[in-house]
Structures are given as structure tokens and as C-alpha cells.
Design a protein around this motif. Structure first.
Motif, short mmCIF file in Angstrom:
data_model
loop_
_atom_site.label_atom_id
_atom_site.label_comp_id
_atom_site.label_asym_id
_atom_site.label_seq_id
_atom_site.Cartn_x
_atom_site.Cartn_y
_atom_site.Cartn_z
N VAL A 26 0.84 -1.20 0.00
CA VAL A 26 0.00 0.00 0.00
C VAL A 26 0.87 1.25 0.00
N ALA A 27 1.92 1.25 0.82
CA ALA A 27 2.82 2.40 0.88
C ALA A 27 3.52 2.63 -0.45
N ARG A 28 3.88 1.57 -1.13
CA ARG A 28 4.57 1.69 -2.42
C ARG A 28 3.64 2.17 -3.53
N ASP A 29 2.36 1.77 -3.48
CA ASP A 29 1.46 1.94 -4.62
C ASP A 29 0.49 3.10 -4.50
N VAL A 30 0.80 4.09 -3.68
CA VAL A 30 -0.14 5.19 -3.48
C VAL A 30 -0.51 5.84 -4.81
N GLY A 31 0.49 6.16 -5.63
CA GLY A 31 0.21 6.80 -6.91
C GLY A 31 -0.46 5.89 -7.90
N THR A 32 0.00 4.64 -7.97
CA THR A 32 -0.59 3.66 -8.88
C THR A 32 -2.06 3.44 -8.55
N ASP A 33 -2.37 3.30 -7.27
CA ASP A 33 -3.76 3.09 -6.86
C ASP A 33 -4.61 4.31 -7.17
N ALA A 34 -4.06 5.50 -6.91
CA ALA A 34 -4.83 6.72 -7.16
C ALA A 34 -5.18 6.85 -8.64
N ALA A 35 -4.26 6.44 -9.51
CA ALA A 35 -4.53 6.50 -10.96
C ALA A 35 -5.69 5.60 -11.35
N ALA A 38 -8.60 13.33 -7.09
CA ALA A 38 -8.84 14.15 -8.28
C ALA A 38 -7.53 14.65 -8.87
N ARG A 39 -6.55 14.90 -8.00
CA ARG A 39 -5.25 15.39 -8.47
C ARG A 39 -4.16 14.85 -7.56
N PRO A 40 -3.73 13.59 -7.78
CA PRO A 40 -2.71 12.99 -6.91
C PRO A 40 -1.39 13.74 -6.99
N GLN A 41 -0.92 14.20 -5.86
CA GLN A 41 0.35 14.92 -5.78
C GLN A 41 1.08 14.50 -4.52
N PHE A 42 2.41 14.45 -4.63
CA PHE A 42 3.20 14.16 -3.44
C PHE A 42 3.42 15.46 -2.67
N THR A 43 3.22 15.36 -1.36
CA THR A 43 3.46 16.49 -0.47
C THR A 43 4.10 15.98 0.81
N PRO A 44 4.76 16.86 1.58
CA PRO A 44 5.29 16.44 2.88
C PRO A 44 4.20 15.86 3.79
N VAL A 93 2.00 10.44 6.26
CA VAL A 93 1.06 9.32 6.33
C VAL A 93 1.77 8.03 5.92
N VAL A 94 2.57 8.09 4.87
CA VAL A 94 3.32 6.91 4.42
C VAL A 94 4.30 6.47 5.50
N VAL A 95 4.93 7.43 6.17
CA VAL A 95 5.85 7.09 7.28
C VAL A 95 5.11 6.32 8.36
N ARG A 96 3.92 6.77 8.73
CA ARG A 96 3.14 6.07 9.76
C ARG A 96 2.80 4.65 9.34
N LEU A 97 2.43 4.49 8.07
CA LEU A 97 2.06 3.15 7.60
C LEU A 97 3.25 2.21 7.60
N HIS A 102 9.87 8.90 0.71
CA HIS A 102 8.47 8.50 0.93
C HIS A 102 7.53 9.01 -0.15
N ASP A 103 8.11 9.28 -1.32
CA ASP A 103 7.30 9.70 -2.47
C ASP A 103 6.93 8.47 -3.30
N SER A 104 5.72 7.99 -3.12
CA SER A 104 5.25 6.86 -3.92
C SER A 104 4.11 7.30 -4.84
N VAL A 105 4.09 8.59 -5.16
CA VAL A 105 3.12 9.13 -6.11
C VAL A 105 3.78 9.38 -7.45
N SER A 106 4.87 10.14 -7.46
CA SER A 106 5.55 10.45 -8.72
C SER A 106 6.50 9.35 -9.15
N GLN A 107 6.73 8.36 -8.31
CA GLN A 107 7.61 7.23 -8.64
C GLN A 107 7.14 6.00 -7.89
#
Length: 356
Positions: free
Chosen positions: A173-182, A205-211, A216-220, A265-270
Motif C-alpha cells: 500500500v505504501a509503495r502503490d499510493v500513486g498507482t492506486d490513485a490512478a 482528483a489530483r494525486p500529488q506528493f506532499t510532505p 502518512v506513508v511514514v506512519r504506515l 516517501h514519495d510513492s506518487v511520482s515514482q
């Protein structure tokens, strides 16, 4: 005494059926296939059949219409396998023989199908406990089934096997945040997102990586690490010949989270991928590394407790696997395993790596 599945005189699935199962995992489940190299042959083949069926079911949801009819068809395939009348498909034949020979509880398999049906429904999870309930079905169930293949049905060991499955799913789940959002899906706990100031609908609606998303990914991943640590005691309780393969699977999937962390912890753009050479190092380490954990008796997660009870009560404990000592007890066997890993992982690395 368990039958030796390497004996060609045995009736049951053909060598071609098992080859088809292995082929399915070659491209779609490289992490499992790599770790399976370290399992004794008597476990590797049925484990491959079991995992191939799980992969087939998952693909039916992800790559097909993913509707109620798809779920119903999967349920019928399970029913036919348990009735010893599998459909005419190599994976179904191998799966049916596996659940028959090892007494895999049908309720645990059906829990997997239930979790996949939640995917088909686009279900979301408000809290970590709810997410772990989903992970219990789609991955904790597989951990329990693997423990059954290894002749371990005590509640403590089953609970740790379920912990490992849930931890692996949280890593995914932590790895696939961007893939799932797509795909219009979100698995991160919605309450955690809101606490971080992220509106789930706006994110989809607009998946973007933010601090904030990184937090949230760190917690997971921290929760995944906690469960990996709990699982170590269960690995230590498995048959000696099975421990290296399961340690390898644990190490490879935990490394997914470590790779996510290395990428900020950027799993949206990569999408984090564990390189084949790194997998080889982890596999080699699994041959010699022990667990040393002592929390075997920790209670099962609320979401996995019913799976543990089902498998522990479904059948009286069976005799342990017997036969020739596993190859891992001698230097020749260890060297052969490492050479085989080099050969297979080298082919994987030269191909387009799709990730674990």
C-alpha cells in the motif's frame, strides 16, 4: 507421512500444471518467486500452486471487469476445487490438489476472495484497523495458508504468519499510493489523511506528493515494521528447511518500504522497485540469518483472529514433514541454491523489471 511431490509416480497435477503456475509468477510475482527458491521442493511446488491461484484471482479483479459476476466466478472456482472438480485449467488443478493434500481450510481461501471483492467494490478504509482487516483477507490469509502447508497449526504460529502477510500488504500500500490513485483507489487510512490536512477526494482528483502525504506513508511503514518484527518469532517456529524461504520473503517485502523511504516517501511520482541485485543479497542473507525474536505469544490482530481460529480448529495437527534432510544443511546444497539464484535473478535483471 506426507507424499513427496517430486516423485513422478504420484497421481495428481502434471509437471506441466506446476510449470504453468511457475510461469504465471515469473512475470507477475518476482519477489515471491525469488523467495520460493529457498523453500524445500516438497513445499515449493504446492506453495507455487497456492500463490498462482491467489495471483489468478487478484488479476481477475484488477484486469477484468471486477464486478460481482467476476467475484461469483472466483467463488465457484474455489467451490469446485474443494469438491475435487476443478475447472480445466492448470492452476486450478494444482490448487485443488494442494488444498486436498494439505487440508487448507476453505474459509481462509474464501476470506481472500472476500478481500478481493472489496477491491471490486472500491471499498475505502477509515482507520488503520479497517485497513488491516482488508490486509488480513488479501494477504494475512495467504500467510495462514503457507503455515498450514508447513504443518504449523498452533494459534501462535498462525497469528505470526498472518502478521507477516498483513505487513507485506501494508508495504505494498505504501509503495502503490500513486498507482492506486490512478485507478481511482485509495487504501491509506482516511482518518490519517484528514489528520495530515489532506482531503481524500481532492487527492484522488489530483494525486500529488506532499510532505503531509509523506507523513502518512511514514506512519504506515512504521506499522508494517512493527508487524515484521512480530512475525520473526513465527518464522523461527517453522520447520528448519522452510525458514530461509520465509525469511527471504520477509526481507524482500520489508525492503520495499526501505526503498520507499530512500525515495523520500514519495510513492506518487515514482514507484519503488527492489533491484534484482539487492534481492540476491537478501536471499543469500536469508540462508544464514536467524530471527532471535521472542514474542511468539503476542495476540493475533483483531482482523486476523478469525483466520487463526479457523485454521487452528479446522483439523487436528498433522505429523511433521519427513524425508531426506533439506539441502540447506550441507555446503553443496547452499552453494547450489546461491548459483541457482544468480542464474534466475540474472535473467530477471536483464528483463524489464516490473517490481515485486
Amino acid at each position: 507421512m506426507r507424499p513427496d511431490w517430486s516423485d513422478p509416480r504420484l497421481a495428481g497435477p502434471s509437471a506441466e500444471d506446476f510449470a504453468a503456475c511457475d510461469g504465471m509468477l515469473r512475470d507477475g510475482s518476482k519477489s515471491f518467486r525469488a523467495a520460493a527458491l529457498l523453500l524445500p521442493r516438497a513445499i515449493r511446488r504446492p506453495a507455487t500452486a497456492l500463490y498462482a491461484f491467489c495471483r489468478l484471482a487478484d488479476d481477475a479483479i484488477d484486469e477484468g471487469p471486477g464486478d460481482a459476476a467476476t467475484v461469483a466466478r472466483l467463488e465457484r472456482r474455489v467451490e469446485r476445487a474443494y469438491a475435487a472438480r476443478p475447472i480445466d485449467h492448470p492452476v486450478d488443478r494444482a490448487f485443488a490438489e494442494t488444498v486436498r493434500r494439505f487440508g487448507v481450510p476453505r474459509s481462509v481461501v474464501m476470506a481472500l476472495i472476500e478481500g478481493l471483492s472489496w477491491d471490486a467494490q472500491g471499498k475505502r478504509y477509515e482507520t488503520l484497523d479497517e485497513l488491516c482487516g482488508y490486509a488480513a483477507r488479501v494477504a494475512g490469509s495467504v500467510g495462514v495458508m503457507m503455515a498450514v502447508l508447513m504443518e504449523r497449526r498452533s494459534a501462535d504460529v498462525l497469528a505470526r504468519a498472518a502478521d507477516l502477510g498483513v505487513a507485506m500488504q501494508l508495504s505494498n500500500v505504501a509503495r502503490d499510493v500513486g498507482t492506486d490513485a490512478a485507478m481511482g483507489r485509495i487504501y491509506l487510512p482516511l482518518a490519517w489523511l484528514r489528520e495530515a490536512g489532506i482531503d481524500p477526494e481532492a487527492f484522488l482528483a489530483r494525486p500529488q506528493f506532499t510532505p503531509a502525504l509523506a507523513s502518512v506513508v511514514v506512519r504506515l511503514l512504521a506499522e508494517a515494521e512493527r508487524l515484521y518484527a512480530r512475525a520473526d518469532a513465527g518464522i523461527a517456529a517453522l520447520p528448519a528447511g522452510c525458514r530461509p524461504g520465509i525469511r527471504a520473503a520477509r526481507a524482500i517485502y520489508a525492503e520495499i518500504g526501505h526503498e520507499v523511504a530512500r525515495r523520500g516517501h514519495d510513492s506518487v511520482s515514482q514507484r519503488a522497485v527492489v533491484p534484482a541485485r539487492r534481492k540476491l543479497v537478501l536471499l543469500a542473507g536469508a540462508l544464514v540469518t536467524g530471527s532471535g525474536a521472542d514474542n511468539l505469544a503476542a495476540p493475533a490482530l483483531p482482523g486476523t483472529a478469525y483466520l487463526v481460529a479457523s485454521a487452528a480448529m479446522s483439523q487436528a495437527a498433522r505429523p511433521a514433514l519427513r524425508g531426506a534432510p533439506p539441502a540447506w544443511w550441507n555446503l553443496v546444497g547452499r552453494a547450489t541454491a546461491v548459483i541457482e539464484m544468480f542464474e534466475r535473478l540474472g535473467r530477471v535483471e536483464r528483463s524489464v523489471v516490473r517490481g515485486p
